[in-house]
Design a protein around this motif. Structure first.
Motif, short mmCIF file in Angstrom:
data_model
loop_
_atom_site.label_atom_id
_atom_site.label_comp_id
_atom_site.label_asym_id
_atom_site.label_seq_id
_atom_site.Cartn_x
_atom_site.Cartn_y
_atom_site.Cartn_z
N SER A 15 22.93 -15.66 55.69
CA SER A 15 24.39 -15.33 55.55
C SER A 15 24.76 -16.42 54.68
O SER A 15 24.86 -17.65 54.83
N ALA A 16 25.87 -16.10 53.85
CA ALA A 16 26.60 -17.33 52.81
C ALA A 16 27.72 -17.57 53.66
O ALA A 16 28.58 -18.51 53.49
N VAL A 17 28.10 -17.02 54.86
CA VAL A 17 29.30 -17.29 55.74
C VAL A 17 29.06 -18.41 56.57
O VAL A 17 29.50 -19.20 56.86
N GLY A 18 27.81 -18.28 57.51
CA GLY A 18 27.61 -19.13 58.39
C GLY A 18 26.52 -19.07 59.42
O GLY A 18 25.98 -17.80 59.45
N ILE A 19 26.32 -19.89 60.37
CA ILE A 19 25.15 -19.56 61.18
C ILE A 19 25.09 -18.39 61.99
O ILE A 19 24.11 -17.73 62.46
N GLN A 20 26.60 -18.26 62.97
CA GLN A 20 26.65 -17.16 63.63
C GLN A 20 26.37 -15.85 63.00
O GLN A 20 25.69 -14.85 63.74
N GLU A 21 27.11 -15.61 61.92
CA GLU A 21 26.72 -14.26 61.00
C GLU A 21 25.04 -14.10 60.72
O GLU A 21 24.94 -12.91 60.81
N ALA A 22 24.43 -15.04 60.37
CA ALA A 22 22.97 -15.12 60.18
C ALA A 22 22.14 -14.48 61.32
O ALA A 22 21.40 -13.57 61.38
N ILE A 23 22.51 -15.00 62.43
CA ILE A 23 21.95 -14.66 63.66
C ILE A 23 22.45 -13.32 63.93
O ILE A 23 21.50 -12.52 64.29
N GLU A 24 23.73 -12.95 63.77
CA GLU A 24 23.84 -11.37 64.22
C GLU A 24 23.41 -10.59 62.99
O GLU A 24 23.07 -9.27 63.36
N ASN A 25 23.34 -11.00 61.91
CA ASN A 25 22.46 -10.02 60.94
C ASN A 25 20.94 -9.85 61.18
O ASN A 25 20.51 -8.67 61.15
N ALA A 26 20.38 -10.82 61.72
CA ALA A 26 18.94 -10.67 62.28
C ALA A 26 18.82 -9.93 63.68
O ALA A 26 18.11 -8.90 63.88
N VAL A 27 19.79 -10.02 64.39
CA VAL A 27 19.85 -9.28 65.77
C VAL A 27 20.01 -7.75 65.46
O VAL A 27 19.64 -6.84 65.95
N SER A 28 21.21 -7.40 64.66
CA SER A 28 21.49 -6.03 64.39
C SER A 28 20.13 -5.29 63.43
O SER A 28 19.88 -4.27 63.89
N LYS A 29 19.51 -6.20 62.47
CA LYS A 29 18.33 -5.37 62.04
C LYS A 29 17.49 -5.08 62.98
O LYS A 29 16.83 -4.03 62.89
N ALA A 30 16.99 -6.15 63.69
CA ALA A 30 15.99 -5.79 64.97
C ALA A 30 16.48 -4.71 65.67
O ALA A 30 15.45 -3.85 66.13
N GLY A 31 17.56 -4.43 65.96
CA GLY A 31 18.08 -3.29 66.84
C GLY A 31 17.92 -1.97 66.16
O GLY A 31 18.04 -0.89 66.62
N GLU A 32 17.56 -2.01 64.88
CA GLU A 32 17.60 -0.56 64.04
C GLU A 32 16.24 0.10 64.62
O GLU A 32 15.90 1.33 64.53
#
Length: 69
Positions: A15-32
């Motif tokens: 993420s270009a925004v921050g650590i939390q968004e990077a974690i959320e992006n990984a978890v969201s993708k895994a959830g697919e």
């Protein structure tokens, strides 16, 4: 609490925004593609630097997926 068996998957979110968004992006993708996700742990945090400033965060997480209910 009932007995569970888990498999762990490891992903790196960014993420270009921050650590939390990077974690959320990984978890969201895994959830697919993975149901029954139960927990995550952060195993590595790093970033990309451009012109002396943080340009991107990269966070590696392990996600526990329950194999039994």
């Amino acid at each position: 609490m009932s007995n569970h068996v888990y498999k762990k998957i490891e992903l790196t979110g960014s993420s270009a925004v921050g650590i939390q968004e990077a974690i959320e992006n990984a978890v969201s993708k895994a959830g697919e593609t993975n149901g029954n996700m139960r927990w995550f742990e952060v195993v590595e945090t790093r970033g990309h630097i451009e012109k002396g400033k943080i340009a991107h965060w990269q966070v590696t997480v392990k996600i526990g997926v329950a194999l039994t209910e």
